[in-house]
Motif scaffolding. Structure first.
Motif, mmCIF file in Angstrom:
data_model
loop_
_atom_site.group_PDB
_atom_site.id
_atom_site.type_symbol
_atom_site.label_atom_id
_atom_site.label_comp_id
_atom_site.label_asym_id
_atom_site.label_seq_id
_atom_site.Cartn_x
_atom_site.Cartn_y
_atom_site.Cartn_z
ATOM 1 N N ARG A 60 0.864 -1.100 -0.131
ATOM 2 C CA ARG A 60 -0.055 -0.052 0.053
ATOM 3 C C ARG A 60 0.993 1.309 0.052
ATOM 4 O O ARG A 60 0.775 2.142 0.813
ATOM 5 N N THR A 61 1.702 1.331 -1.155
ATOM 6 C CA THR A 61 2.660 2.431 -0.998
ATOM 7 C C THR A 61 2.201 3.598 -1.387
ATOM 8 O O THR A 61 2.443 4.839 -0.678
ATOM 9 N N SER A 62 1.152 3.844 -1.843
ATOM 10 C CA SER A 62 0.472 5.282 -1.953
ATOM 11 C C SER A 62 -0.036 5.730 -0.631
ATOM 12 O O SER A 62 0.297 6.987 -0.355
ATOM 13 N N SER A 98 7.206 -2.203 -5.437
ATOM 14 C CA SER A 98 5.812 -2.049 -5.795
ATOM 15 C C SER A 98 5.665 -2.602 -7.237
ATOM 16 O O SER A 98 6.618 -2.318 -8.077
ATOM 17 N N LYS A 99 4.620 -2.905 -7.676
ATOM 18 C CA LYS A 99 4.370 -3.026 -8.984
ATOM 19 C C LYS A 99 3.495 -2.041 -9.608
ATOM 20 O O LYS A 99 3.044 -2.359 -10.999
ATOM 21 N N GLU A 100 3.333 -0.964 -9.017
ATOM 22 C CA GLU A 100 2.584 0.035 -9.554
ATOM 23 C C GLU A 100 3.360 0.850 -10.624
ATOM 24 O O GLU A 100 4.530 0.989 -10.567
ATOM 25 N N GLU A 101 2.426 1.310 -11.557
ATOM 26 C CA GLU A 101 2.909 2.309 -12.545
ATOM 27 C C GLU A 101 3.384 3.454 -12.006
ATOM 28 O O GLU A 101 2.880 4.149 -11.181
ATOM 29 N N ALA A 103 6.207 3.658 -10.038
ATOM 30 C CA ALA A 103 6.528 3.505 -8.764
ATOM 31 C C ALA A 103 8.025 4.129 -8.691
ATOM 32 O O ALA A 103 8.543 4.878 -7.645
#
Length: 146
Positions: A60-62, A98-101, A103
């Motif tokens: 939950r990096t955001s 993270s795998k978030e776009e 990141a």
């Protein structure tokens, strides 16, 4: 209970990624602190770092980035001591995993913010973990030219 008791329990729950429990305990500390004015119940950076660890561990990096920003705001208002290099590096490591776009770009922006704050006479210096996390985030993203 005091800050040591709460922080110890928060630390234990953060290590297993129990975000909801960490958040509940942090909120409880704040509520008790505001109700009693007892400085021994005022959440500090270590308690917040536990929250950052739990959020980052769960991807939950955001949210972790938002909590870090809140910590900076609380520091600016005098309500919290300065976020530590551990605070920043925990969020940076979360982005590295993270795998978030985007990141890697977000991690680099946090690192640059650390550097700017330090150059302006405040803030904390990034350490090897800080830099390595940003490098890892870029490698993972495939953006090695960044």
């Amino acid at each position: 209970p005091n800050i040591f008791t709460y922080t110890t329990v928060i630390d234990a729950h953060s290590k297993v990624g129990n975000v909801d429990k960490v958040q509940t305990l942090l909120n409880e500390m704040y509520q008790l602190y505001h109700e009693t004015g007892d400085e021994a119940l005022k959440p500090g950076v270590r308690a917040f770092n536990g929250y950052l660890v739990a959020l980052s561990k769960c991807g939950r990096t955001s949210e972790a980035e938002d909590v870090l920003s809140q910590m900076e705001d609380l520091y600016e208002s005098g309500e919290l001591e300065q976020p530590s290099v551990i605070s920043y590096s925990t969020v940076l490591d979360g982005f590295a995993r993270s795998k978030e776009e985007g990141a890697a770009a977000r991690a680099e922006a946090i690192l640059r913010r650390m550097i700017e704050k330090k150059e302006d006479g405040g803030g904390v210096s990034p350490n090897a973990v800080s830099y390595n996390s940003v490098i890892h985030a870029h490698i993972k993203s495939g953006d090695v030219d960044a």
